[in-house]
Enzyme design. Structure first.
Site, PDB file in Angstrom:
ATOM      1  N   TYR A  58       6.430 -68.387  18.924  1.00  0.00           N
ATOM      2  CA  TYR A  58       5.233 -67.738  19.451  1.00  0.00           C
ATOM      3  C   TYR A  58       4.019 -68.422  18.836  1.00  0.00           C
ATOM      4  O   TYR A  58       3.905 -68.491  17.609  1.00  0.00           O
ATOM      5  CB  TYR A  58       5.194 -66.259  19.066  1.00  0.00           C
ATOM      6  CG  TYR A  58       6.510 -65.494  19.196  1.00  0.00           C
ATOM      7  CD1 TYR A  58       7.149 -65.372  20.429  1.00  0.00           C
ATOM      8  CD2 TYR A  58       7.095 -64.882  18.086  1.00  0.00           C
ATOM      9  CE1 TYR A  58       8.340 -64.653  20.551  1.00  0.00           C
ATOM     10  CE2 TYR A  58       8.266 -64.158  18.198  1.00  0.00           C
ATOM     11  CZ  TYR A  58       8.897 -64.049  19.429  1.00  0.00           C
ATOM     12  OH  TYR A  58      10.064 -63.330  19.526  1.00  0.00           O
ATOM     13  N   ARG A  59       3.127 -68.903  19.674  1.00  0.00           N
ATOM     14  CA  ARG A  59       1.977 -69.649  19.141  1.00  0.00           C
ATOM     15  C   ARG A  59       1.109 -68.777  18.242  1.00  0.00           C
ATOM     16  O   ARG A  59       1.071 -67.551  18.399  1.00  0.00           O
ATOM     17  CB  ARG A  59       1.146 -70.207  20.294  1.00  0.00           C
ATOM     18  CG  ARG A  59       0.391 -69.142  21.039  1.00  0.00           C
ATOM     19  CD  ARG A  59      -0.724 -69.758  21.888  1.00  0.00           C
ATOM     20  NE  ARG A  59      -1.509 -68.714  22.481  1.00  0.00           N
ATOM     21  CZ  ARG A  59      -1.508 -68.401  23.780  1.00  0.00           C
ATOM     22  NH1 ARG A  59      -0.767 -69.065  24.638  1.00  0.00           N
ATOM     23  NH2 ARG A  59      -2.272 -67.430  24.231  1.00  0.00           N
TER      24      ARG A  59
ATOM     25  N   ASP B 167      -2.767 -73.642  28.432  1.00  0.00           N
ATOM     26  CA  ASP B 167      -1.346 -73.312  28.344  1.00  0.00           C
ATOM     27  C   ASP B 167      -0.474 -74.223  29.202  1.00  0.00           C
ATOM     28  O   ASP B 167      -0.975 -75.105  29.907  1.00  0.00           O
ATOM     29  CB  ASP B 167      -1.151 -71.845  28.747  1.00  0.00           C
ATOM     30  CG  ASP B 167      -0.230 -71.119  27.789  1.00  0.00           C
ATOM     31  OD1 ASP B 167       0.853 -71.675  27.512  1.00  0.00           O
ATOM     32  OD2 ASP B 167      -0.587 -70.022  27.338  1.00  0.00           O
TER      33      ASP B 167
ATOM     34  N   TRP C  34       3.239 -62.905  20.261  1.00  0.00           N
ATOM     35  CA  TRP C  34       4.519 -62.567  20.869  1.00  0.00           C
ATOM     36  C   TRP C  34       4.226 -61.744  22.101  1.00  0.00           C
ATOM     37  O   TRP C  34       3.575 -60.700  22.030  1.00  0.00           O
ATOM     38  CB  TRP C  34       5.473 -61.887  19.890  1.00  0.00           C
ATOM     39  CG  TRP C  34       4.946 -60.808  19.010  1.00  0.00           C
ATOM     40  CD1 TRP C  34       4.152 -59.759  19.371  1.00  0.00           C
ATOM     41  CD2 TRP C  34       5.191 -60.651  17.603  1.00  0.00           C
ATOM     42  NE1 TRP C  34       3.890 -58.967  18.297  1.00  0.00           N
ATOM     43  CE2 TRP C  34       4.520 -59.475  17.200  1.00  0.00           C
ATOM     44  CE3 TRP C  34       5.924 -61.367  16.657  1.00  0.00           C
ATOM     45  CZ2 TRP C  34       4.543 -59.016  15.889  1.00  0.00           C
ATOM     46  CZ3 TRP C  34       5.946 -60.896  15.360  1.00  0.00           C
ATOM     47  CH2 TRP C  34       5.265 -59.741  14.989  1.00  0.00           C
TER      48      TRP C  34
ATOM     49  N   ASN D 271      15.433 -61.859  13.997  1.00  0.00           N
ATOM     50  CA  ASN D 271      15.041 -62.571  15.213  1.00  0.00           C
ATOM     51  C   ASN D 271      14.182 -63.778  14.849  1.00  0.00           C
ATOM     52  O   ASN D 271      13.446 -63.760  13.866  1.00  0.00           O
ATOM     53  CB  ASN D 271      14.247 -61.686  16.174  1.00  0.00           C
ATOM     54  CG  ASN D 271      14.060 -62.404  17.504  1.00  0.00           C
ATOM     55  OD1 ASN D 271      15.024 -62.611  18.235  1.00  0.00           O
ATOM     56  ND2 ASN D 271      12.844 -62.839  17.793  1.00  0.00           N
TER      57      ASN D 271
ATOM     58  N   GLU E  22      19.467 -66.324  16.295  1.00  0.00           N
ATOM     59  CA  GLU E  22      19.124 -67.695  16.693  1.00  0.00           C
ATOM     60  C   GLU E  22      19.610 -68.716  15.658  1.00  0.00           C
ATOM     61  O   GLU E  22      19.934 -69.854  16.010  1.00  0.00           O
ATOM     62  CB  GLU E  22      17.607 -67.828  16.872  1.00  0.00           C
ATOM     63  CG  GLU E  22      17.051 -67.293  18.192  1.00  0.00           C
ATOM     64  CD  GLU E  22      16.696 -65.810  18.159  1.00  0.00           C
ATOM     65  OE1 GLU E  22      16.944 -65.157  17.123  1.00  0.00           O
ATOM     66  OE2 GLU E  22      16.184 -65.314  19.172  1.00  0.00           O
TER      67      GLU E  22
HETATM   68  C1  LIG Z   1       6.094 -74.746  22.881  1.00  0.00           C
HETATM   69  C2  LIG Z   1       6.401 -73.319  23.197  1.00  0.00           C
HETATM   70  C3  LIG Z   1       5.454 -72.335  22.965  1.00  0.00           C
HETATM   71  C4  LIG Z   1       5.712 -71.003  23.241  1.00  0.00           C
HETATM   72  N1  LIG Z   1       4.756 -70.068  22.995  1.00  0.00           N
HETATM   73  C5  LIG Z   1       5.030 -68.763  23.201  1.00  0.00           C
HETATM   74  C6  LIG Z   1       4.073 -67.764  22.886  1.00  0.00           C
HETATM   75  O1  LIG Z   1       2.970 -68.049  22.429  1.00  0.00           O
HETATM   76  N2  LIG Z   1       4.406 -66.463  23.082  1.00  0.00           N
HETATM   77  C7  LIG Z   1       5.624 -66.088  23.579  1.00  0.00           C
HETATM   78  O2  LIG Z   1       5.888 -64.891  23.719  1.00  0.00           O
HETATM   79  N3  LIG Z   1       6.554 -67.027  23.924  1.00  0.00           N
HETATM   80  C8  LIG Z   1       6.286 -68.352  23.729  1.00  0.00           C
HETATM   81  N4  LIG Z   1       7.214 -69.297  24.049  1.00  0.00           N
HETATM   82  C9  LIG Z   1       8.488 -68.877  24.654  1.00  0.00           C
HETATM   83  C10 LIG Z   1       9.412 -68.252  23.633  1.00  0.00           C
HETATM   84  O3  LIG Z   1       9.581 -69.127  22.544  1.00  0.00           O
HETATM   85  C11 LIG Z   1      10.767 -67.925  24.235  1.00  0.00           C
HETATM   86  O4  LIG Z   1      10.560 -66.969  25.247  1.00  0.00           O
HETATM   87  C12 LIG Z   1      11.772 -67.420  23.218  1.00  0.00           C
HETATM   88  O5  LIG Z   1      13.002 -67.188  23.857  1.00  0.00           O
HETATM   89  C13 LIG Z   1      11.314 -66.150  22.543  1.00  0.00           C
HETATM   90  O6  LIG Z   1      12.263 -65.736  21.574  1.00  0.00           O
HETATM   91  P1  LIG Z   1      12.808 -64.243  21.593  1.00  0.00           P
HETATM   92  O7  LIG Z   1      13.633 -64.145  22.851  1.00  0.00           O
HETATM   93  O8  LIG Z   1      13.620 -64.119  20.363  1.00  0.00           O
HETATM   94  O9  LIG Z   1      11.644 -63.332  21.637  1.00  0.00           O
HETATM   95  C14 LIG Z   1       6.965 -70.642  23.774  1.00  0.00           C
HETATM   96  C15 LIG Z   1       7.909 -71.622  24.011  1.00  0.00           C
HETATM   97  C16 LIG Z   1       7.653 -72.944  23.732  1.00  0.00           C
HETATM   98  C17 LIG Z   1       8.701 -73.979  23.998  1.00  0.00           C
HETATM   99 MN   LIG Z   2      15.618 -63.471  20.081  1.00  0.00          MN
END
Ligand SMILES: Cc1cc2nc3c(=O)[nH]c(=O)nc-3n(C[C@H](O)[C@H](O)[C@H](O)COP(=O)(O)O)c2cc1C
Ligand SMILES: [Mn+2]
Length: 490
Positions: free
Chosen positions: A180-181, A291, A194, A176, A242
């Site tokens: 996630y920041r 945020d 996450w 995966n 991805e």
């Molecule tokens: C700039 C940016 C920052 C993000 N920060 C976070 C974060 O800190 N935590 C989080 O869970 N999702 C964050 N997201 C959203 C996730 O990247 C998004 O939900 C993504 O689909 C997660 O991948 P996954 O589905 O494989 O878990 C962020 C998105 C962007 C564009």
């Molecule tokens: Mn995913």
């Protein structure tokens, strides 16, 4: 040819007049974020005006440049995906979705090129990569060497905001990648934000269930060719890689290289790679963080990422983004995702004509959906469908309108939706998971959602009164006034 890496994309942006280099020294602590607000956000609020991408060549206290707002316009998202219009990507996805199971021999032969094309997007393992030009281990690693931003005054510290976080499902071994920041705690430790419904968090939980005292390998890539760099934010199903999707977007496989110290792979062209692990029994306070809601997300307990090895390119470019009051760069990234995935939504729910997520709704708060209504209660069926569709489950408010309403025209939506509802009758509430960042929900991650059925009401839905026609001038009168127009002196 796909963009090779981030630095090639920088050149493309520069050539297209979409990037400004900033040679003066600017501090990654707050100052860069403020420049981004002035250049990008303030300009972005005027119609037809968006600010450029910014390359800060001399961030204070670091030898590495900072790239920000690289994806902060529709044009730049088109350049990232190497298309003239985002609809081209949507059409390509639509083409693959339409591939039915072939019936006869002729159909099978016709499908071959498409299947071969699909196969050619799979990530490719390579022996070495530019991301390993410099390799640092142990006390030689210092995250603070990189110009990691603090963006808002009350932030808990500096945050890496554009990472690709790589993990493996401990049960299936599938990869995966999530964005996630990561709050920087010290030279070699960060937070791992996450959120509970995300795939990285699920990997963490499954690993912990097996061995609560163990750890899970995590690697983080920062900065890559644009399709790859953006892949971490894609709302795709669990266990769908991805990196495969990034290969589809760039029409060339992503080259992956093995990490030095764990069994994960990362994009070979990455600017910076952090390898390490997350302990399954360790949590630490993360936040606050200004945020994309425009508010600070509150402190909460999250896992901790320990960096064991850092590799990077010589003269690495540090890619980042600033979030804050909408619209910011992430609005354009999300808008592109909305356009690209519309065919996927339409395939599952063919009654959906179009959707819009206005910037002020920061993705999860408001979705406007136009449907071709076919049976009583259809609008409510669509609401429930959206609330069960991947990350669209977070949508706090769904407004369903008829197919003839332009969902991208906020003024038309507000006018027609408000005219179409009897609030007590047409509003539906539901309970379920909500976005972690929703600070108004009754509790974190759980709360209510609202759907508004703003379609025309039918007799078969118990509406006995006639529905009026919308006012439009007739064609004959229009033609006569066209003919008269020049004589009117207006
Ligand atoms: C700039 C940016 C920052 C993000 N920060 C976070 C974060 O800190 N935590 C989080 O869970 N999702 C964050 N997201 C959203 C996730 O990247 C998004 O939900 C993504 O689909 C997660 O991948 P996954 O589905 O494989 O878990 C962020 C998105 C962007 C564009
Ligand atoms: Mn995913």
């Amino acid at each position: 040819m796909a963009h090779r890496d981030l630095r090639e994309f920088v050149k493309v942006l520069e050539k297209a007049g979409e990037l400004k280099r900033i040679r003066a020294e600017v501090d990654p602590l707050l100052e860069i974020a403020e420049v981004v607000q002035r250049v990008a956000r303030d300009a972005g609020r005027k119609p037809n005006s968006v600010g450029p991408a910014l390359l800060f060549e001399k961030p204070k206290g670091s030898q590495y440049p900072v790239l920000v707002n690289a994806f902060g316009s529709v044009r730049r998202m088109e350049l990232a995906f190497e298309v003239e219009a985002l609809d081209e990507v949507a059409a390509r996805i639509g083409g693959f979705l339409k591939m039915d199971t072939p019936q006869g021999l002729f159909d099978k032969i016709k499908m071959l090129p498409k299947l071969a094309e699909l196969g050619s997007f799979f990530p490719k393992s390579v022996k070495d990569g530019a991301c390993k030009e410099i390799i640092r281990k142990g006390s030689d690693i210092n995250l603070l060497d990189f110009p990691i931003l603090q963006t808002w005054p009350q932030d808990g510290g500096r945050y890496i905001t554009f990472p690709l976080v790589f993990t493996k499902n401990p049960e299936t071994g599938k990869r995966n990648v999530g964005m996630y920041r990561m709050q920087v705690y010290d030279e070699r430790t960060t937070g791992m934000h996450w959120q509970t419904q995300k795939h990285g968090a699920e990997h963490f939980r499954r690993a912990r269930a097996k061995n609560p005292e163990g750890r899970i390998a995590v690697s983080v890539a920062i900065g890559a060719d644009p399709a790859t760099a953006l892949a971490g934010m894609l709302p795709i199903p669990p266990d769908l890689d991805e990196m495969m999707f990034a290969g589809f977007l760039r029409r060339e496989p992503v080259e992956m290289v093995a990490c030095q110290t764990n069994d994960l792979e990362v994009p070979a062209n990455a600017e910076i790679v952090l390898e390490g692990y997350v302990n399954l029994n360790e949590m630490r306070t993360e936040g606050p963080f200004g945020d994309h809601t425009g508010f600070y997300s509150l402190e909460a307990e999250y896992p901790v990422f320990h960096v064991e090895c850092a590799t990077h390119r010589k003269e690495a470019i540090y890619l980042t983004t600033v979030v804050g009051p909408p619209p910011q760069e992430d609005f354009y990234m999300g808008y592109a995702v909305e356009r690209v995935f519309l065919p996927v939504m339409k395939m599952q729910y063919p009654e959906i004509v179009d959707v819009a997520m206005p910037a002020e709704g920061i993705f999860h708060n408001l979705m406007i959906v136009a449907i071709r209504k076919s049976y009583p209660g259809h609008a409510r069926k669509v609401m429930n469908a959206i609330w069960s569709l991947g990350q669209a489950m977070f949508t706090k408010m769904i407004v369903v309108v008829d197919h003839d309403v332009d969902v991208h025209n906020a003024s038309e939506v507000v006018w027609k939706a408000l005219c179409a509802i009897d609030p007590e009758r047409d509003v539906q509430f539901s309970l379920g998971p909500v976005d972690t960042l929703d600070h108004a929900a009754r509790m974190q991650d759980y709360g209510s959602k609202m759907g508004i059925d703003a379609t025309r009401k039918w007799k078969s839905e118990g509406f006995e009164r006639p529905w009026p026609e919308e006012i439009v001038m007739d064609a004959g009168t229009k033609a006569r006034v066209d003919a008269l127009w020049k004589t009117l002196g207006i």
